[in-house]
Design an enzyme around this catalytic site. Structure first.
Site, mmCIF file in Angstrom:
data_model
loop_
_atom_site.group_PDB
_atom_site.id
_atom_site.type_symbol
_atom_site.label_atom_id
_atom_site.label_comp_id
_atom_site.label_asym_id
_atom_site.label_seq_id
_atom_site.Cartn_x
_atom_site.Cartn_y
_atom_site.Cartn_z
ATOM 1 N N GLY A 28 0.812 -1.218 0.000
ATOM 2 C CA GLY A 28 0.000 0.000 0.000
ATOM 3 C C GLY A 28 0.840 1.261 0.000
ATOM 4 O O GLY A 28 2.027 1.235 -0.295
ATOM 5 N N HIS A 34 4.002 1.698 -8.410
ATOM 6 C CA HIS A 34 3.042 0.600 -8.254
ATOM 7 C C HIS A 34 2.020 0.607 -9.391
ATOM 8 O O HIS A 34 1.638 -0.442 -9.904
ATOM 9 C CB HIS A 34 2.253 0.757 -6.947
ATOM 10 C CG HIS A 34 3.070 0.602 -5.699
ATOM 11 N ND1 HIS A 34 3.378 1.658 -4.877
ATOM 12 C CD2 HIS A 34 3.629 -0.490 -5.129
ATOM 13 C CE1 HIS A 34 4.074 1.222 -3.850
ATOM 14 N NE2 HIS A 34 4.261 -0.063 -3.968
ATOM 15 N N GLN A 65 8.260 -9.179 7.773
ATOM 16 C CA GLN A 65 9.458 -8.761 7.042
ATOM 17 C C GLN A 65 10.110 -7.505 7.627
ATOM 18 O O GLN A 65 11.057 -6.983 7.048
ATOM 19 C CB GLN A 65 9.151 -8.586 5.546
ATOM 20 C CG GLN A 65 8.272 -7.398 5.202
ATOM 21 C CD GLN A 65 7.815 -7.439 3.747
ATOM 22 O OE1 GLN A 65 6.986 -8.248 3.367
ATOM 23 N NE2 GLN A 65 8.359 -6.581 2.910
ATOM 24 N N GLY A 152 8.340 -5.140 -8.740
ATOM 25 C CA GLY A 152 9.204 -4.067 -9.218
ATOM 26 C C GLY A 152 10.678 -4.445 -9.169
ATOM 27 O O GLY A 152 11.134 -5.104 -8.231
ATOM 28 N N LYS A 153 11.422 -3.996 -10.192
ATOM 29 C CA LYS A 153 12.858 -4.250 -10.220
ATOM 30 C C LYS A 153 13.621 -3.375 -9.227
ATOM 31 O O LYS A 153 14.805 -3.569 -9.015
ATOM 32 C CB LYS A 153 13.411 -3.960 -11.621
ATOM 33 C CG LYS A 153 13.250 -5.085 -12.613
ATOM 34 C CD LYS A 153 14.029 -4.676 -13.840
ATOM 35 C CE LYS A 153 14.095 -5.708 -14.892
ATOM 36 N NZ LYS A 153 14.959 -5.246 -15.996
ATOM 37 N N LYS A 154 12.944 -2.370 -8.673
ATOM 38 C CA LYS A 154 13.639 -1.556 -7.671
ATOM 39 C C LYS A 154 14.097 -2.442 -6.511
ATOM 40 O O LYS A 154 15.171 -2.265 -5.971
ATOM 41 C CB LYS A 154 12.771 -0.414 -7.149
ATOM 42 C CG LYS A 154 13.584 0.488 -6.217
ATOM 43 C CD LYS A 154 12.814 1.675 -5.731
ATOM 44 C CE LYS A 154 12.056 1.375 -4.478
ATOM 45 N NZ LYS A 154 12.877 1.086 -3.298
ATOM 46 N N ASP A 155 13.242 -3.400 -6.156
ATOM 47 C CA ASP A 155 13.629 -4.392 -5.134
ATOM 48 C C ASP A 155 14.266 -5.569 -5.879
ATOM 49 O O ASP A 155 13.678 -6.649 -5.996
ATOM 50 C CB ASP A 155 12.400 -4.810 -4.329
ATOM 51 C CG ASP A 155 11.811 -3.641 -3.561
ATOM 52 O OD1 ASP A 155 12.452 -3.177 -2.606
ATOM 53 O OD2 ASP A 155 10.722 -3.154 -3.938
ATOM 54 N N LEU A 189 11.134 5.949 -7.285
ATOM 55 C CA LEU A 189 9.921 6.122 -6.482
ATOM 56 C C LEU A 189 9.832 5.011 -5.432
ATOM 57 O O LEU A 189 10.133 3.852 -5.713
ATOM 58 C CB LEU A 189 8.683 6.100 -7.380
ATOM 59 C CG LEU A 189 8.604 7.196 -8.437
ATOM 60 C CD1 LEU A 189 7.228 7.197 -9.097
ATOM 61 C CD2 LEU A 189 8.910 8.574 -7.850
#
Ligand code: PAF
Length: 292
Positions: A28, A34, A65, A152-155, A189
């Site tokens: 969220g 997202h 987590q 997401g590829k950010k993670d 972001l």
């Protein structure tokens, strides 16, 4: 768009769909990154010529987590606003269980990813993080039963850990990576950007700039220009971030395939690499990465 809070209603809704859904798990406090994943999921769901497929997003801040000194309690819960954004991006169903629904008893059974991947980088600085992620994602997959899921590829490391879990467990789910969405100045972001003060927000661009500098050095080396060794490039990037007022956990150049350090030949050859970083600005810890 339906907002569903219970596992039984979610299962009944998914059972009515003509094909298995495409799934986007989130915690969220949504942002454009997202929503890009939802639009990507929409595209996948509508492929194949069977008409409109179902896109399910979940919103659940997963206690498992978070470490004891992390931001579980202050992580923003913004369901009403998130639901509006999701509807506008083409989502059909939001699954937003509370803790009692998803963890009605202490979650004693957990999914533990292999140490060789999960204890590196984020795993070193956030012990147990990937076990928490894998456990909730496995549970959500069992509930939603998607045919594909978008992360997401950010993670970057999280995406790799999830891909490994799905492959080794032989779950019939296609795991798809979504590109990192960035602000105009280059900051990746993230829901946690909201913790930054206006001054910190201005400064935060330095993290993606650090990644770009490292990537440019590697590219220059690959183009035949003189290039420092791996350790020196990483140490210089850490030092510069420190001078700029950050407390970096790591800046590392790693192989995309296993997130291990490249050999000297791989650094200057054609091995696909990724520069990964995590650093604190004030109280806010941000992560980012750039593929080379
Ligand atoms: O990336 C996130 O937002 C979370 O780690 C995830 C995948 C939703 C699991 O809680």
């Amino acid at each position: 768009m339906k907002i569903i809070h219970t596992i039984s209603e979610l299962r009944a809704t998914v059972a009515e769909a003509t094909s298995a859904p495409v799934f986007v798990p989130t915690m969220g406090n949504l942002h454009e990154g997202h929503l890009a994943l939802i639009r990507q999921a929409r595209g996948i769901a509508d492929q194949g010529g069977w008409g409109r497929g179902m896109v399910v997003a979940s919103i659940f801040v997963n206690r498992l987590q978070f470490g004891p000194n992390e931001d579980f309690d202050r992580y923003p819960r913004t369901l009403a606003r998130d639901a509006e954004l999701l509807a506008g991006a083409g989502c059909d169903v939001v699954f937003a269980p509370d803790e009692a629904e998803l963890y009605p008893e202490p979650q004693g059974y957990k999914v533990t990813p292999p140490e060789a991947l999960a204890n590196l980088l984020e795993g070193e600085f956030r012990p147990g993080f990937f076990t928490g992620v894998c456990t909730v994602v496995a549970k959500l997959f069992n509930i939603v039963q998607p045919r594909a899921a978008v992360f997401g590829k950010k993670d970057y490391q999280q995406l790799m850990v999830i891909k490994g879990m799905v492959r080794q467990m032989a779950w019939p789910i296609d795991i798809v990576g979504g590109d990192t969405a960035r602000a105009d100045d280059g900051l990746a972001l993230s829901s946690r950007n909201g913790y930054l003060s206006p001054e910190e927000r201005d400064q935060a661009v330095q993290l993606s700039q650090a990644l770009q500098r490292v990537r440019d050095l590697v590219r220059a080396g690959r183009a035949g220009l003189p290039c420092e060794g791996l350790a020196k490039i990483e140490a210089q990037a850490m030092e510069k971030l420190g001078q700029q007022g950050w407390v970096p956990d790591y800046v590392n150049i790693r192989r995309q395939r296993d997130l291990l350090p490249p050999s000297a030949d791989e650094l200057l050859g054609s091995e696909p690499l990724v520069v990964v970083t995590a650093a604190k600005l004030g109280k806010t810890r941000l992560i980012d990465n750039l593929e080379v």
